[in-house]
Design an enzyme around this catalytic site. Structure first.
Site, short mmCIF file in Angstrom:
data_model
loop_
_atom_site.label_atom_id
_atom_site.label_comp_id
_atom_site.label_asym_id
_atom_site.label_seq_id
_atom_site.Cartn_x
_atom_site.Cartn_y
_atom_site.Cartn_z
N HIS A 158 -91.95 -56.75 -0.83
CA HIS A 158 -90.68 -56.74 -0.10
C HIS A 158 -90.84 -57.05 1.39
O HIS A 158 -90.23 -56.37 2.22
CB HIS A 158 -90.00 -55.37 -0.26
CG HIS A 158 -89.71 -54.99 -1.67
ND1 HIS A 158 -89.61 -53.69 -2.09
CD2 HIS A 158 -89.47 -55.76 -2.76
CE1 HIS A 158 -89.32 -53.66 -3.39
NE2 HIS A 158 -89.25 -54.91 -3.82
C1 LIG Z 1 -93.61 -61.00 -7.30
C2 LIG Z 1 -92.34 -60.54 -6.66
C3 LIG Z 1 -91.58 -59.54 -7.29
C4 LIG Z 1 -90.40 -59.11 -6.69
N1 LIG Z 1 -89.59 -58.25 -7.38
C5 LIG Z 1 -88.36 -57.98 -6.92
C6 LIG Z 1 -87.42 -57.28 -7.72
O1 LIG Z 1 -87.67 -56.93 -8.87
N2 LIG Z 1 -86.18 -57.05 -7.18
C7 LIG Z 1 -85.86 -57.43 -5.92
O2 LIG Z 1 -84.74 -57.15 -5.47
N3 LIG Z 1 -86.73 -58.12 -5.14
C8 LIG Z 1 -87.94 -58.43 -5.62
N4 LIG Z 1 -88.79 -59.21 -4.88
C9 LIG Z 1 -88.37 -59.60 -3.51
C10 LIG Z 1 -87.26 -60.64 -3.47
O3 LIG Z 1 -87.41 -61.60 -4.49
C11 LIG Z 1 -87.25 -61.30 -2.07
O4 LIG Z 1 -87.01 -60.29 -1.10
C12 LIG Z 1 -86.20 -62.38 -1.89
O5 LIG Z 1 -86.29 -63.34 -2.91
C13 LIG Z 1 -86.38 -63.04 -0.51
O6 LIG Z 1 -85.47 -64.09 -0.37
P1 LIG Z 1 -85.62 -65.14 0.84
O7 LIG Z 1 -84.49 -66.09 0.68
O8 LIG Z 1 -85.73 -64.40 2.11
O9 LIG Z 1 -87.02 -65.85 0.62
P2 LIG Z 1 -87.57 -66.67 -0.65
O10 LIG Z 1 -86.74 -66.40 -1.85
O11 LIG Z 1 -89.01 -66.40 -0.72
O12 LIG Z 1 -87.29 -68.18 -0.26
C14 LIG Z 1 -87.96 -68.91 0.73
C15 LIG Z 1 -88.03 -70.35 0.24
O13 LIG Z 1 -88.37 -71.20 1.33
C16 LIG Z 1 -89.29 -72.18 0.86
N5 LIG Z 1 -90.02 -72.66 2.03
C17 LIG Z 1 -90.92 -71.98 2.78
N6 LIG Z 1 -91.34 -72.72 3.81
C18 LIG Z 1 -90.68 -73.90 3.73
C19 LIG Z 1 -90.70 -75.09 4.52
N7 LIG Z 1 -91.45 -75.18 5.62
N8 LIG Z 1 -89.92 -76.13 4.13
C20 LIG Z 1 -89.14 -76.04 3.02
N9 LIG Z 1 -89.09 -74.93 2.24
C21 LIG Z 1 -89.85 -73.88 2.60
C22 LIG Z 1 -90.14 -71.41 -0.15
O14 LIG Z 1 -90.81 -72.28 -1.03
C23 LIG Z 1 -89.09 -70.57 -0.83
O15 LIG Z 1 -88.51 -71.23 -1.94
C24 LIG Z 1 -89.98 -59.64 -5.42
C25 LIG Z 1 -90.75 -60.63 -4.81
C26 LIG Z 1 -91.91 -61.10 -5.41
C27 LIG Z 1 -92.69 -62.19 -4.75
#
Ligand SMILES: Cc1cc2nc3c(=O)[nH]c(=O)nc-3n(C[C@H](O)[C@H](O)[C@H](O)COP(=O)(O)OP(=O)(O)OC[C@H]3O[C@@H](n4cnc5c(N)ncnc54)[C@H](O)[C@@H]3O)c2cc1C
Length: 510
Positions: free
Chosen positions: A448
């Site tokens: 997280h």
């Molecule tokens: C293994 C795992 C299990 C989890 N389990 C849970 C759960 O059960 N329940 C829950 O609520 N949360 C869970 N989480 C946490 C939750 O999924 C994340 O907090 C949430 O998805 C974060 O969203 P975000 O949009 O901030 O980032 P992300 O969803 O990580 O998205 C960021 C995106 O940006 C892309 N990116 C990065 N750099 C660049 C760049 N320079 N150019 C273009 N694209 C780029 C990445 O490839 C990615 O697709 C888990 C996370 C993981 C990894």
């Protein structure tokens, strides 16, 4: 020319692209570094979480050796696909506690109190399980369900929680978070409902949406103090994309790569950027600071008989798959909100092959603060990640308390028909110091990471409460990075709600 360029098609980026393209007059470019491989069986099948970790859909980060965890480096998986981390996550749908959002608002972030955020949670959600409409949505793009029907074993786990003094609670996202019961999951008709499946797949034919995958943004472009576009690489080709006059660039690359990209583009702590030969655009010391994450560790029990696995569980049988029973508890009745989360599941930790069950303990309010720093100015280099786990005495004490509570649930009479022996930490591990050492040697990330571009007005703030980057025009961060403080639970639902609100903020500025 686009009206909006969104960097990162993860949980937040997918919501933003969906909401912004509702207005047909607005053109949106969504750039995702990973693949569109969201239709693969291992993604869709909720029981195959372990196959996803370390796969080509995972960035597979790891932390710097942790000085308070006996120099262990901790795995930090992050999704590398359209849908981001929601493509590889555990699918638990947990909003956190109203206290979290009220606390953000109390820090001067207007509009972020729970009463205002609740409508954004509801907006994204279609709840297919029982739930009160005062708290739940019925027509949002994201399906929230029970995942699978509770088994007799699940019921025993709930009984064990009740025996340890917790109330039975069938909705952690409703009127009360505290208690023991069944998690909600982002599972639609037996399949993972990632942010891509929920928010992007159904709208791919909108003519005003362009989605580019395998498109890695290497730098943000500026004209004076205003963001004008991005530079990205796709395969061997270098591309530039620009926003029209008044258009906005939105960074949604997640809590690790959002600060990395800001720093590569000259926004961050000036001395650190200069060390890497990067021209300073805005000296913002908070970029990459204030990193927070949950730690978790199992209390595990072998059983006399093989524990029946839930329908559809992976063949790895003895490893816990998706956790369906959970609990939120206050370790001290004087606390305003739960400070420990539990996941109770059949199976021991991945290191054990015997049959058993585990109670996962996860303290919810870490006070340790870490950082994401550049290792180089190469956009493909993994940044240095130092969560500074267990660097405060309070965090160590909280972990010891959480493990003792998990033990109480696991040792409950309700489970005596199943239980053989406690294998981890083990009955000999009794003193606070021994339990703390068990945590130092065995705790892993709760997955997280958040708060690395936090919202606020203090010296470490990176964005204001409209999610605009301090010191730049037409540039916002909208993802898990902007949380001022970690929420009391899993972070996907909160990130999706942040993006729902972020989309409204963008629309209001048009
Ligand atoms: C293994 C795992 C299990 C989890 N389990 C849970 C759960 O059960 N329940 C829950 O609520 N949360 C869970 N989480 C946490 C939750 O999924 C994340 O907090 C949430 O998805 C974060 O969203 P975000 O949009 O901030 O980032 P992300 O969803 O990580 O998205 C960021 C995106 O940006 C892309 N990116 C990065 N750099 C660049 C760049 N320079 N150019 C273009 N694209 C780029 C990445 O490839 C990615 O697709 C888990 C996370 C993981 C990894």
């Amino acid at each position: 020319m686009y009206d909006y360029i969104i960097v990162g098609g993860g949980s937040a980026g997918c919501v933003l692209a969906h909401r912004l393209t509702e207005d047909e007059s607005v053109d949106v470019l969504l750039l995702e570094s990973g693949t569109p491989e969201e239709d693969r069986d291992m993604v869709k099948d909720p029981s195959r979480i372990w196959d996803l970790l370390g796969s080509d859909l995972d960035w597979s980060f790891e932390t710097e050796p942790q000085s308070n965890m006996n120099e262990r480096s901790i795995d930090w998986p992050r999704g590398k696909a359209l849908g981001g981390s929601s493509v590889i996550n555990g699918m638990a749908y947990v909003r956190g506690h109203p206290y979290d959002y009220d606390n953000w608002a109390d820090q001067g972030n207007d509009g972020w109190a729970y009463d205002e955020m609740r409508r954004y949670f509801k907006k994204s959600e279609t709840l297919t399980a029982d739930g009160d409409e005062e708290y739940h949505g019925t027509d949002g793009p994201l399906t929230v369900s029970r995942g699978s029907d509770p088994t007799d074993l699940d019921e025993l786990f709930v009984d064990a929680g009740e025996a340890a003094g917790l109330d039975r609670n069938m909705d952690f996202n409703g009127a009360q978070q505290e208690g023991v019961g069944y998690y909600h999951s982002t599972i639609d008709d037996g399949h993972r409902h990632s942010a891509a499946a929920a928010f992007i797949k159904p709208i791919l034919d909108r003519p005003n949406l362009t989605v580019e995958t395998a498109a890695h943004v290497t730098k943000l472009s500026f004209s004076g103090d205003t963001a004008t576009g991005v530079v990205y690489k796709q395969g061997w080709s270098r591309h530039e994309a620009s926003v029209a006059d008044g258009g906005e660039v939105v960074v949604s690359a997640g809590a690790i790569q959002t600060p990395q990209l800001l720093m590569l583009s000259g926004i961050g702590p000036a001395d650190h950027l200069e060390d890497h030969g990067i021209d300073v655009e805005v000296d913002l010391p908070g970029v990459g600071r204030n990193l927070q994450d949950h730690l978790r560790v199992p209390v595990a029990f072998e059983t006399t008989e093989p524990v029946p696995q839930p329908a559809g569980a992976s063949e790895k049988g003895t490893r816990y798959d998706r956790v369906s029973v959970g609990a939120f508890a206050r370790s001290d009745p004087e606390l305003p909100a739960p400070d420990v989360q539990f996941g109770i599941a059949p199976g021991l930790s991945p290191d054990h092959t015997e049959s058993g069950y585990s109670v996962m303990a996860l303290p919810l309010r870490p006070t340790s603060r870490g950082s994401v720093r550049l290792r180089s100015d190469d956009p493909w280099d993994h940044p240095g990640i130092d969560p500074a786990y267990l660097s405060t005495e309070k965090d160590v004490d909280d972990f010891v308390t959480a493990i003792r509570l998990a033990r109480e649930i696991g040792r409950s009479d309700a489970l005596s028909g199943l239980r053989d022996v406690e294998v981890a930490p083990g009955p000999d591990v009794e003193s606070d110091e021994e339990i703390a050492e068990y945590a130092r040697n065995n705790a892993v990330s709760g997955y997280h990471p958040v708060c690395t571009a936090k919202m606020g007005t203090d010296d470490l703030a990176v964005v204001d409460d409209d999610l605009r980057v301090h010191g730049r025009n037409n540039l916002r961060v909208i993802d898990a990075s902007v949380m001022p403080k970690i929420t009391s639970g899993n972070t996907n639902a909160p990130t999706i709600a942040i993006a729902e609100k972020g989309a409204d903020l963008l629309k209001a500025a048009q």
